[in-house]
Scaffold this motif. Structure first.
Motif, PDB file in Angstrom:
ATOM      1  N   LEU A 132       0.806  -1.213   0.000  1.00  9.21           N
ATOM      2  CA  LEU A 132       0.000   0.000   0.000  1.00  9.21           C
ATOM      3  C   LEU A 132       0.845   1.272   0.000  1.00  9.21           C
ATOM      4  CD1 LEU A 132      -2.786  -1.014   2.559  1.00  9.21           C
ATOM      5  CD2 LEU A 132      -3.057  -0.742   0.088  1.00  9.21           C
ATOM      6  N   ILE A 133       1.958   1.232   0.712  1.00  6.46           N
ATOM      7  CA  ILE A 133       2.825   2.413   0.818  1.00  6.46           C
ATOM      8  C   ILE A 133       3.812   2.455  -0.340  1.00  6.46           C
ATOM      9  CG2 ILE A 133       4.400   3.711   2.284  1.00  6.46           C
ATOM     10  CD1 ILE A 133       1.529   3.413   3.372  1.00  6.46           C
ATOM     11  N   ARG A 134       4.426   1.309  -0.650  1.00  5.78           N
ATOM     12  CA  ARG A 134       5.430   1.270  -1.721  1.00  5.78           C
ATOM     13  C   ARG A 134       4.850   1.694  -3.068  1.00  5.78           C
ATOM     14  NH1 ARG A 134       6.189  -3.742  -1.738  1.00  5.78           N
ATOM     15  NH2 ARG A 134       5.127  -4.244  -3.692  1.00  5.78           N
ATOM     16  N   GLU A 135       3.619   1.266  -3.350  1.00  7.81           N
ATOM     17  CA  GLU A 135       2.988   1.606  -4.623  1.00  7.81           C
ATOM     18  C   GLU A 135       2.180   2.903  -4.547  1.00  7.81           C
ATOM     19  OE1 GLU A 135       0.965  -1.613  -6.483  1.00  7.81           O
ATOM     20  OE2 GLU A 135       2.580  -3.039  -6.117  1.00  7.81           O
ATOM     21  N   ASN A 136       2.337   3.615  -3.437  1.00 10.87           N
ATOM     22  CA  ASN A 136       1.721   4.937  -3.272  1.00 10.87           C
ATOM     23  C   ASN A 136       0.205   4.896  -3.454  1.00 10.87           C
ATOM     24  OD1 ASN A 136       1.894   7.659  -2.661  1.00 10.87           O
ATOM     25  ND2 ASN A 136       2.221   8.299  -4.779  1.00 10.87           N
ATOM     26  N   ILE A 137      -0.411   3.841  -2.910  1.00  9.21           N
ATOM     27  CA  ILE A 137      -1.868   3.721  -2.938  1.00  9.21           C
ATOM     28  C   ILE A 137      -2.461   4.490  -1.760  1.00  9.21           C
ATOM     29  CG2 ILE A 137      -3.814   2.110  -2.829  1.00  9.21           C
ATOM     30  CD1 ILE A 137      -1.847  -0.014  -3.991  1.00  9.21           C
TER      31      ILE A 137
END
Length: 451
Positions: A132-137
């Motif tokens: 969720l954070i790595r893919e900037n969701i």
């Protein structure tokens, strides 16, 4: 189907909230969730949900609820008065509602609110390496510097939210904060005239773009190779650099966005980096090809630090270098002179493609392709004469075509004759300061007579 699926997820969220508030610990979050195999992949949100774990899906729908179904969170606002571990922000203004935080997600995810082990385990979902954070969701916003990390508000990336709500990518209008515009072409690969070495290098770029996802699927390769592909196009103006970039996008099905450097670079400290971040963030969401025309304006050599302005300019170049290196897609930088670019950039290009000024043979091919059989003209012209005597680029020859067509309509019923062609050529040469009144103009009219 999209709204039905989101509605099912919202009902699941509401059930999880009710069970947690009522201290029904007999079932965990798996009890009411729709099975992963039941997800119909027909929309952006369902595609997004299909690649997330059940815990991540709960966080996503929790963050989404505040935008589309705030009433689903009112029970948390009421329960917060008795249980501060619920976290969240309660707003009492024009919008009376509940804004979830990391604490709210942890409250729903852990069976025992006093279990440090469960809480720390769930906290990993907000680590920088989590999906969720790595893919900037999901984005985390701290309200104050002194508040704990778990009090960060859960928000959805605006570009992701737009795709969820409208099921289509968000592309802002070109502006000072988004200095990029989509470029396309009606021409085909066969219309491009370059030498064989340049064409071969362009074909290699095409191969990488087409096979990039297959390459990423090999872990041993993905671990060692930097993401994305970076290439430099250099050579005189009008030699086909922009056309090549747009054709690569056309043949691979990817949109090409040209960065307007006049809007990108700002005199205000930090604004250039902010504009760059905006472009790169959106480009990563859409898998665009980024095309930096006249790239030496921003990719130029870093200077010796003698003033604060020099330091900030160098910071801009350094920031750009980092973003280009991390960008998972294709970056094409075009410049007239390779030597104007910072060496740190040159080292990071996988390919450096030279677009030289066309020689006589190439110029003849350009004339023949531009003035092909579809162009209304009186008879065949001696293009070998033009190619031999006038050093023009493809862009210059297209300018000649445009002017000749206008003259043809004005003077010759829509057909290009020898007088119209020679006058159009004369005007282009004059514009380029390549017209010697005693020699080259004489050659033009000699051509008019010999044709």
């Amino acid at each position: 189907m999209e709204h039905n699926f989101i509605d099912i997820e919202l009902s699941w969220l509401e059930s999880c909230i009710t069970k947690k508030i009522n201290k029904d610990l007999s079932k965990n979050i798996d009890s009411t969730i729709s099975k992963q195999n039941d997800i119909v992949i027909d929309s952006y949100y369902s595609q997004l949900a299909s690649k997330l774990s059940k815990s991540e899906r709960l966080i996503l729908i929790l963050a989404l609820a505040q935008y589309i179904a705030p009433k689903k969170l009112l029970a948390l606002m009421t329960a917060k008065e008795e249980d501060l571990t619920i976290g969240g922000l309660t707003l009492q203004n024009s919008y009376s509602g509940f804004i979830p935080t990391i604490d709210t997600a942890l409250y729903l995810l852990t069976n025992d609110k006093y279990s440090i082990v469960n809480r720390l385990s769930s906290l990993n979902l907000f680590d920088s390496e989590s999906t969720l954070i790595r893919e900037n969701i999901i984005q985390l916003e701290k309200q104050d510097s002194w508040t704990p990390f778990t009090a960060s508000v859960l928000t959805i990336n605006p570009y992701v939210l737009h795709q969820i709500l409208w099921n289509k990518p968000y592309v802002p209008a070109m502006s000072s904060s988004f200095p990029a515009e989509k470029i396309t072409t009606e021409q085909e690969w066969s219309d491009m005239v370059v030498n064989r070495k340049t064409e071969k290098q362009l074909e290699e770029i095409l191969s990488w773009v087409k096979q990039r996802n297959a390459m990423k699927s090999i872990p041993a390769v993905a671990r060692k190779v930097l993401p994305g592909y970076r290439t430099l196009f250099y050579g005189p103006s009008g030699t086909g650099k922009t056309l090549a970039a747009t054709l690569i996008g056309k043949l691979t099905g990817l949109e090409v966005y040209r960065i307007d450097l006049s809007k990108l670079v700002s005199k205000y400290i930090g604004e250039t980096e902010k504009n760059l971040k905006q472009v790169f963030d959106i480009a990563e969401q859409h898998d665009w090809i980024l095309f930096f025309d006249e790239g030496d304006a921003i990719f130029g050599k870093r200077s010796e630090t003698s003033s604060s302005n020099d330091r900030y300019a160098n910071q801009e170049v350094s920031y750009l270098l980092q973003r280009v290196e991390r960008f998972p897609g294709t970056v094409i930088v075009a410049t007239n002179f390779k030597t104007n670019l910072d060496k740190a950039f040159l080292r990071r290009f996988q390919t450096i493609v030279h677009f030289p000024a066309p020689n006589e043979d190439t110029r003849k091919m350009l004339w023949e392709k531009v003035f092909n059989d579809e162009v209304p003209k009186e008879n065949d012209f001696d293009f070998s004469f033009f190619a031999k005597n006038f050093e023009l680029t493809g862009a210059n020859i297209i300018n000649v075509l445009q002017q000749a067509v206008v003259l043809g309509f004005e003077e010759n019923g829509g057909t290009i004759g020898k007088p119209q062609l020679t006058r159009a050529l004369t005007r282009e040469l004059s514009k380029l300061d390549k017209l010697d009144m005693k020699t080259e103009r004489k050659l033009i009219f000699e051509h008019e007579e010999c044709c």
